[in-house]
Write an enzyme that holds these catalytic residues in place. Structure first.
Site: not given
Length: 497
Positions: A269, A400, A193, A303
């Site tokens: 992850e 982040e 997906k 990331c």
């Protein structure tokens, strides 16, 4: 800051050609088919905010049909010769190389990254197929005499079974090959997906794998806006035996909870909050070069992006000035031009978040060295920004940023730098710049991070293990251990000897 025209280097017909050529339907059991009820959604060009095309919007029943196809194909695929599994990946690698330019343009159109970066990602993505093509024939085992001498131990590795793969929008092809490659090499079937913002790269990749000879049902692709409604029934179904996800920590936590019911093998992850440490003895020119790589790769939407810059007070002013000069000179524009260096953020939501984090830091006393406000015009552009004297209580030291913003704080001693770097729930990657060998080793060992960039601003490599600790995830992708995530260890005790 210089800005380029928004007009493309190629023609509108070239853009239309690559978009038109990409599949728009679901791939289930080797067949391209529409979503149930012919549901579709629009894929947006983030540089203009306008629709590129429409793709199938899968329903939960479509997802379960894809899982059924993967389940049905699993037994025969697990028996497929490892050499041929590797050859399929090798052929796919070569096909990606042949279509390099079209794939890069397609990625730029749906994700926004400049063409040079998109070309780099296509190369990076293909290397995962080349790497795991070679690993397919290196799946090992063991044979040993029992300590008592009365029996033997036979240890084998077998495919974990049908897998569910979920990939993010920021690296729409590489995050797919990093999961699909080891799954195919290990003998696992999959349902993947892709992120709803960037489905076209994955659909094009699936078509390439079909052309490379991948049997029907080994890879199934479902595209959908409502990821949760489509994935949760598959996760809870019982026929899948593994889930591999790349994305935010908040979503990862939910997926782990859902996976617990069936005790799924999970690889996660997740998010990052990478510290970038510059000590007083660092080569500042090398550190600034590394900062540009660690911060501006993928427009900061990674990331692994440097999220917090901790610079020794003796060199902070010079480092800030040099970094601001470099970031402020970058060209902003629509990524289809070869001279563009900074494209748009992925969507209005991300643009708003970046602007909010900058305003929060400035409101708490941070100083804007360059950038610092939303770039005008169409599309989701934010200018490269450097902030100095960023208070440690600012939100961007905890969250982040996922954008082209470099917040700089200072430190006076080594232990303080380490403590601040570790003061986060995340632990994906950290960057360290120093010319002192002993300090380099001390700090690298003390940092709570799965990866360290030591005098280097890029850590990602298909031949190296990628992954983090703490809230940054579980497991590793890439490297020699990447295929292990898709294998189960079976021990056979042999008696009567």
């Amino acid at each position: 800051m210089s800005t380029t025209s928004s007009s493309p280097a190629g023609t509108e017909s070239e853009e239309a050609r690559v978009v038109d050529a990409a599949p728009k339907q679901l791939l289930i059991g080797g067949k391209w088919r529409p979503a149930t009820g012919d549901r579709t959604y629009e894929v947006e060009d983030p540089s203009t905010g306008r629709a590129l095309c429409s793709v199938a919007d899968a329903t939960p029943s479509d997802g379960l049909a894809a899982l059924a196809a993967a389940h049905e194909a699993q037994a025969s695929w697990a028996k497929h010769p490892p050499r041929e599994r590797g050859e399929i990946l090798r052929r796919a690698y070569e096909l990606i190389q042949q279509r390099h330019e079209d794939l890069a343009l397609l990625m730029t159109l749906e994700m926004g990254k400049p063409l040079p970066e998109a070309r780099g990602e296509v190369t990076y993505a293909s290397e995962f197929f080349r790497w795991f093509a070679e690993e397919a024939v290196r799946i090992g085992g063991d044979y040993a005499v029992a300590p008592s001498g009365s029996g033997r131990f036979l240890v084998t590795q077998q495919p974990v079974g049908p897998t569910l793969l979920i990939t993010p929008w920021n690296f729409p092809m590489a995050m797919g090959t990093r999961k699909i490659g080891p799954a195919i090499a290990a003998g696992c079937t999959s349902v993947i997906k892709p992120a709803h913002q960037t489905p076209l790269s994955m659909l094009a990749l699936a078509e390439i794998l079909q052309e490379a000879g991948l049997p029907d049902g080994v890879l199934n692709v479902v595209t959908a806006v409502g990821a949760g409604s489509v994935m949760e029934p598959m996760i809870r179904d019982g026929r899948a035996r593994k889930l591999s996800f790349t994305g935010s920590t908040s979503v990862g936590r939910k997926l782990i909870e859902q996976s617990a019911e069936q005790v799924l093998n999970v690889s996660m992850e997740l998010g990052g909050n990478a510290p970038f440490l510059v000590f007083a003895d660092a080569d500042l020119d090398v550190a600034v070069d590394g900062a540009m790589q660690a911060k501006m790769r993928n427009i900061g939407e990674a990331c692994t992006a440097a999220n917090r810059f901790y610079v020794h007070e003796d060199v902070a002013e010079e480092f800030s000035r040099k970094l601001a000069d470099r970031m402020g000179s970058l060209r902003i524009g629509r990524g289809v031009r070869d001279d563009v260096e900074v494209g748009p953020l992925i969507d209005a939501t991300q643009l708003g978040k970046v602007d909010e984090l900058v305003n929060d830091a400035v409101g708490r006393g941070a100083e804007v060295v360059v950038g610092g406000s939303v770039h005008g015009g169409e599309g989701y552009f934010y200018p490269p920004t450097v902030l100095k004297n960023v208070p440690l209580e600012s939100r961007m030291t905890r969250e982040e940023i996922f954008g082209p913003v470099a917040p700089i704080s200072t430190f006076t001693d080594e232990q303080t730098a380490i403590d601040e770097a570790n003061n986060t729930e995340y632990g994906l990657v950290a960057y360290v710049y120093t010319q002192d060998l002993h300090r380099a080793l001390r700090v690298s060992e003390a940092l709570e991070s799965g990866m360290i960039g030591l005098n280097q601003g890029v850590v990602s490599n298909p031949a190296a293990p990628f992954g983090g600790v703490k809230a940054s995830g579980l497991g590793r992708e890439g490297g020699k251990v990447g295929i292990d995530e898709f294998l189960e260890t079976k021990y056979i005790a042999i008696g009567g000897l």
